[in-house]
Design a protein around this motif. Structure first.
Motif, PDB file in Angstrom:
ATOM      1  N   PHE A 136       0.843  -1.205   0.000  1.00  0.00           N
ATOM      2  CA  PHE A 136       0.000   0.000   0.000  1.00  0.00           C
ATOM      3  C   PHE A 136       0.877   1.254   0.000  1.00  0.00           C
ATOM      4  CE2 PHE A 136      -2.827  -3.347   1.383  1.00  0.00           C
ATOM      5  CZ  PHE A 136      -4.016  -3.030   0.747  1.00  0.00           C
ATOM      6  N   ASN A 137       1.972   1.211   0.762  1.00  0.00           N
ATOM      7  CA  ASN A 137       2.889   2.358   0.775  1.00  0.00           C
ATOM      8  C   ASN A 137       3.536   2.560  -0.594  1.00  0.00           C
ATOM      9  OD1 ASN A 137       2.434   3.044   3.451  1.00  0.00           O
ATOM     10  ND2 ASN A 137       4.014   1.658   4.207  1.00  0.00           N
ATOM     11  N   GLN A 138       3.859   1.439  -1.243  1.00  0.00           N
ATOM     12  CA  GLN A 138       4.471   1.536  -2.573  1.00  0.00           C
ATOM     13  C   GLN A 138       3.504   2.158  -3.583  1.00  0.00           C
ATOM     14  OE1 GLN A 138       4.944  -2.129  -4.808  1.00  0.00           O
ATOM     15  NE2 GLN A 138       6.904  -1.433  -5.638  1.00  0.00           N
ATOM     16  N   VAL A 139       2.222   1.810  -3.469  1.00  0.00           N
ATOM     17  CA  VAL A 139       1.209   2.399  -4.353  1.00  0.00           C
ATOM     18  C   VAL A 139       1.216   3.924  -4.219  1.00  0.00           C
ATOM     19  CG1 VAL A 139      -1.298   2.656  -4.708  1.00  0.00           C
ATOM     20  CG2 VAL A 139      -0.301   0.371  -4.483  1.00  0.00           C
ATOM     21  N   ILE A 140       1.268   4.404  -2.972  1.00  0.00           N
ATOM     22  CA  ILE A 140       1.261   5.860  -2.758  1.00  0.00           C
ATOM     23  C   ILE A 140       2.506   6.496  -3.384  1.00  0.00           C
ATOM     24  CG2 ILE A 140       1.298   7.719  -1.038  1.00  0.00           C
ATOM     25  CD1 ILE A 140      -1.387   6.258  -1.110  1.00  0.00           C
ATOM     26  N   ASP A 141       3.677   5.904  -3.158  1.00  0.00           N
ATOM     27  CA  ASP A 141       4.922   6.466  -3.711  1.00  0.00           C
ATOM     28  C   ASP A 141       4.874   6.531  -5.235  1.00  0.00           C
ATOM     29  OD1 ASP A 141       5.994   6.765  -1.203  1.00  0.00           O
ATOM     30  OD2 ASP A 141       7.156   4.907  -1.269  1.00  0.00           O
ATOM     31  N   LEU A 142       4.440   5.439  -5.857  1.00  0.00           N
ATOM     32  CA  LEU A 142       4.361   5.400  -7.325  1.00  0.00           C
ATOM     33  C   LEU A 142       3.367   6.429  -7.846  1.00  0.00           C
ATOM     34  CD1 LEU A 142       4.217   1.574  -8.111  1.00  0.00           C
ATOM     35  CD2 LEU A 142       5.794   3.209  -9.166  1.00  0.00           C
ATOM     36  N   LEU A 143       2.238   6.536  -7.170  1.00  0.00           N
ATOM     37  CA  LEU A 143       1.189   7.436  -7.663  1.00  0.00           C
ATOM     38  C   LEU A 143       1.552   8.907  -7.492  1.00  0.00           C
ATOM     39  CD1 LEU A 143      -2.067   5.522  -6.653  1.00  0.00           C
ATOM     40  CD2 LEU A 143      -1.092   5.822  -8.942  1.00  0.00           C
ATOM     41  N   VAL A 144       2.281   9.241  -6.428  1.00  0.00           N
ATOM     42  CA  VAL A 144       2.728  10.634  -6.284  1.00  0.00           C
ATOM     43  C   VAL A 144       3.631  10.989  -7.467  1.00  0.00           C
ATOM     44  CG1 VAL A 144       4.177  12.205  -4.937  1.00  0.00           C
ATOM     45  CG2 VAL A 144       2.469  10.783  -3.779  1.00  0.00           C
ATOM     46  N   ASP A 145       4.579  10.095  -7.784  1.00  0.00           N
ATOM     47  CA  ASP A 145       5.494  10.308  -8.911  1.00  0.00           C
ATOM     48  C   ASP A 145       4.698  10.447 -10.219  1.00  0.00           C
ATOM     49  OD1 ASP A 145       7.733  10.352 -10.553  1.00  0.00           O
ATOM     50  OD2 ASP A 145       8.248   8.231 -10.240  1.00  0.00           O
TER      51      ASP A 145
END
Ligand code: 4NP
Length: 161
Positions: A136-145
């Motif tokens: 879930f944290n990775q999803v947020i990081d990717l989506l911010v980028d």
């Protein structure tokens, strides 16, 4: 007329509502709320009417301090006409969307979200549903980028036209 974005994943409770809310956050910050509108949908009917997944909301709040709003709905053919860009989270979403446009007339509106990433090399936003907190944290990081790249793309390419 505002420019309209539709984010699409499988269930519309994890990735695409995160993309929609993160993008709205960036759009508000840029003062472009009157120019760009966001929505999200799922290719499946599994979670119609449900709010974003609590694990996804927890990650969004922890990393960005934002709450995830929304109620899941299913992608429909009318969305092809209604939106300027349709952003698929993974290849399966992308293919399922294109399958609803057999003549290909809307093909140019459909993109993979990771096309707009500049800091990450992953080509898809992985489905976090059956995994742990890190997913879930990775999803947020990717989506911010990806959302930062997408906003830059739209302000450079589309709003100037
Ligand atoms: P999403 O995640 O597509 O990012 O909303 C999922 C949500 C639900 C399921 C799969 C992925 N599901 O199988 O119910």
């Amino acid at each position: 007329m505002p420019y309209k974005l539709l984010f699409v994943c499988l269930g519309n409770i994890c990735r695409s509502p995160s993309a929609e809310n993160i993008m709205n956050h960036l759009i508000d910050r840029a003062g472009l709320s009157d120019c760009i509108l966001c929505d999200s949908a799922g290719t499946s009917s599994y979670h119609i009417g449900s709010p974003p997944d609590r694990r996804m909301s927890t990650a969004a709040t922890a990393k960005l301090g934002i709450k995830l709003r929304g109620q899941a709905r299913q992608f429909q053919k009318l969305d092809f006409q209604d939106f300027d860009m349709i952003l698929a989270m993974d290849q399966e979403n992308y293919q399922n969307i294109l399958a609803l446009d057999p003549t290909g007339q809307y093909h140019d509106k459909v993109y993979l979200m990771c096309k707009f990433c500049s800091q990450h090399t992953l080509k898809e936003v992985p489905d976090p549903y059956y995994g742990g907190v890190e997913g879930f944290n990775q999803v947020i990081d990717l989506l911010v980028d990806a959302c930062e790249g997408l906003l830059e793309y739209i302000t450079n390419q589309q709003l100037k036209a």
